[in-house]
Design a protein around this motif. Sequence first.
Motif, mmCIF file in Angstrom:
data_model
loop_
_atom_site.group_PDB
_atom_site.id
_atom_site.type_symbol
_atom_site.label_atom_id
_atom_site.label_comp_id
_atom_site.label_asym_id
_atom_site.label_seq_id
_atom_site.Cartn_x
_atom_site.Cartn_y
_atom_site.Cartn_z
ATOM 1 N N LEU A 132 19.277 -10.338 -68.368
ATOM 2 C CA LEU A 132 19.436 -8.829 -67.981
ATOM 3 C C LEU A 132 18.548 -8.241 -69.394
ATOM 4 O O LEU A 132 17.998 -7.205 -68.892
ATOM 5 C CB LEU A 132 20.852 -8.403 -68.091
ATOM 6 N N ASP A 133 18.645 -8.704 -70.509
ATOM 7 C CA ASP A 133 17.959 -8.160 -71.677
ATOM 8 C C ASP A 133 16.603 -8.253 -71.256
ATOM 9 O O ASP A 133 15.987 -7.107 -71.754
ATOM 10 C CB ASP A 133 18.510 -9.166 -72.790
ATOM 11 N N ARG A 134 15.890 -9.350 -70.809
ATOM 12 C CA ARG A 134 14.464 -9.385 -70.491
ATOM 13 C C ARG A 134 14.105 -8.267 -69.488
ATOM 14 O O ARG A 134 12.990 -7.982 -69.615
ATOM 15 C CB ARG A 134 14.242 -10.641 -70.160
ATOM 16 N N ALA A 135 14.882 -8.186 -68.599
ATOM 17 C CA ALA A 135 14.506 -7.195 -67.334
ATOM 18 C C ALA A 135 14.308 -5.789 -68.160
ATOM 19 O O ALA A 135 13.643 -5.008 -67.430
ATOM 20 C CB ALA A 135 15.598 -7.115 -66.454
ATOM 21 N N GLY A 136 15.048 -5.497 -69.326
ATOM 22 C CA GLY A 136 14.811 -4.388 -70.172
ATOM 23 C C GLY A 136 15.371 -2.980 -69.071
ATOM 24 O O GLY A 136 15.059 -2.032 -69.548
ATOM 25 N N SER A 141 9.674 -14.009 -62.943
ATOM 26 C CA SER A 141 9.641 -12.623 -63.036
ATOM 27 C C SER A 141 10.986 -12.154 -62.598
ATOM 28 O O SER A 141 11.715 -12.861 -62.052
ATOM 29 C CB SER A 141 8.625 -12.108 -62.008
ATOM 30 N N LEU A 142 11.313 -10.830 -63.078
ATOM 31 C CA LEU A 142 12.747 -10.338 -62.666
ATOM 32 C C LEU A 142 12.375 -9.235 -61.640
ATOM 33 O O LEU A 142 11.617 -8.479 -61.917
ATOM 34 C CB LEU A 142 13.291 -9.896 -63.752
ATOM 35 N N SER A 143 13.461 -9.151 -60.574
ATOM 36 C CA SER A 143 13.383 -7.863 -59.835
ATOM 37 C C SER A 143 15.001 -7.803 -59.362
ATOM 38 O O SER A 143 15.770 -8.549 -59.562
ATOM 39 C CB SER A 143 12.728 -8.209 -58.467
ATOM 40 N N THR A 144 15.248 -6.836 -58.458
ATOM 41 C CA THR A 144 16.520 -6.376 -58.211
ATOM 42 C C THR A 144 16.456 -5.803 -56.817
ATOM 43 O O THR A 144 15.541 -5.684 -56.244
ATOM 44 C CB THR A 144 17.032 -5.053 -59.044
ATOM 45 N N GLU A 145 17.658 -6.213 -56.271
ATOM 46 C CA GLU A 145 17.819 -5.982 -54.728
ATOM 47 C C GLU A 145 19.240 -5.285 -54.772
ATOM 48 O O GLU A 145 20.048 -5.483 -55.553
ATOM 49 C CB GLU A 145 17.766 -7.312 -54.015
ATOM 50 N N PRO A 146 19.416 -4.420 -53.629
ATOM 51 C CA PRO A 146 20.864 -3.761 -53.677
ATOM 52 C C PRO A 146 21.934 -4.748 -53.435
ATOM 53 O O PRO A 146 21.579 -5.948 -52.739
ATOM 54 C CB PRO A 146 20.415 -3.042 -51.919
ATOM 55 N N PHE A 147 22.867 -4.588 -53.902
ATOM 56 C CA PHE A 147 23.996 -5.620 -53.925
ATOM 57 C C PHE A 147 25.161 -4.836 -53.234
ATOM 58 O O PHE A 147 25.505 -3.936 -53.457
ATOM 59 C CB PHE A 147 24.321 -6.068 -55.300
#
Lengths: 413, 75
Positions: A217-221, B66-72
Amino acid sequence: MRDFFEGNARPPRRAFVRQGSTWSLQTAGQQDYTPSTLNAYARNIIEGSFPPIFVRGEVTGWKRYASSGHCYFTLRDRNAQVRCVMFSRDAARLPADPEEGMEVRVFGTLTLYERRGDFQLGVRELEAGSGDGLWRLAFEKLRRRLEAEGLLAPERKRPLPAHPSTIGVVTSAAGAALHDILHVVRRRAPWTRVVLAPARVQGEGAAWDIARAIARLDRAGLCDIIIVGRGGGSIEDLWAFNEEPVARAIAACSAPVISAVGHEVDVTIADLVADYRAPTPSAAAERAVPDHASLSRETDALRTRMLRAVDWRVGAARDSIDGAAEALEQGIRDLIDGRRERVQRCAEMLDALSPLAALRRGYAVPLGSNGRILRSVGDFEPGGEFGLRVVDGIVQCNAAAVRTIELPEATNG
Amino acid sequence: MADSGAIEKRISRLEQIVARLEREELELDEALSLFEEGIGHLREVRGMLRDAELRVERLIEEVDGSLSTEPFHEE
């Protein structure tokens, strides 16, 4: 079959021997034991005779092998002792190693270690003789270490943002904690974005799972603030929040962290390292986001202040315009007054210098025929005519005679 | 849809504006243009407070880190 002992006074010696998966009566001489079969036999009897049991005693000679993770120790009381082993699988669940002489209660099965012929207790569970001793011990050890590193210092606590846009949540995706947090945020600050980093919050490896989720989470910033927590449970359920990986992840997190481990009484290590400790996940959410109503009040207050300030500023401008106009008017008035005064003064001065003034006072000026002023005796011709200018006209005169008069020294004109 | 990021920004900008209006000796035209800006922010913030809807996402880490988000969606 020949009876070996026939005629002998001694009773026949009998024993059980293993035949395949069953046991049958051993007749002496039929098959002698070896240490292996003997120990296997003894072990079988021991394991078969004792159900899993609780044993209470004092720990001595605790040793945990780094390579295998297995732990060996002796449990004793005043008169006796028993060798114990706790295999890594079970020992890994211990919050801390017991200290020498510590009173403990173990649960396990009695067995015989065949290779050595040692009678030993295979310990599955171990707890301090009284209450949460081992947990306390582990907690205190870690707390002291973190404290020595300065990670618990009050000055490390960061202020929480007043209006976070995005809140990170580290907890179980299916737990009540998440539900409670979302409920509160939705009610109080529905404009908020919530980013969940799911983690297992209890069981083996939970601490690392939580720590990784925090770091991710921290890395996602994305987050202005991060809530780390779970609902209530036993001290064992909550234990992940007392472990070092979680503590370090919280300490390393660049966004402020609220700990929210659902337990009112005990403080966890996570609570100590976090920037703010909330007693429950709901309370954490309440602390994290402003209330809709309070935000409305806040913006109303800003509006009032802004209106007042502008009003004041415009008022000041009006005042200063009024002031300027007044000053201008006054200036002009002063200027005019000044002029008038000067003109008056000039007039007076002119007046003072004017010959008319002298004439008005009674003096007269003799003028020759060409209009020249006759200043001295020599300007007159005896018997000649001249004009005498008085204030309101000219008098024609005859100079009957002329006579010179010596001017006295001190006389001034 | 309200941009939740804007609320904090707008409120802190509002606070700045109020502080300047209260403390600084501004030229009248500057004061008035600040005021106008402030009123704009106020209107936006109030709109957000009124219309906002909670957005819940889940953070996903790809294999490459790599980080991403999706609706939860809660169960």
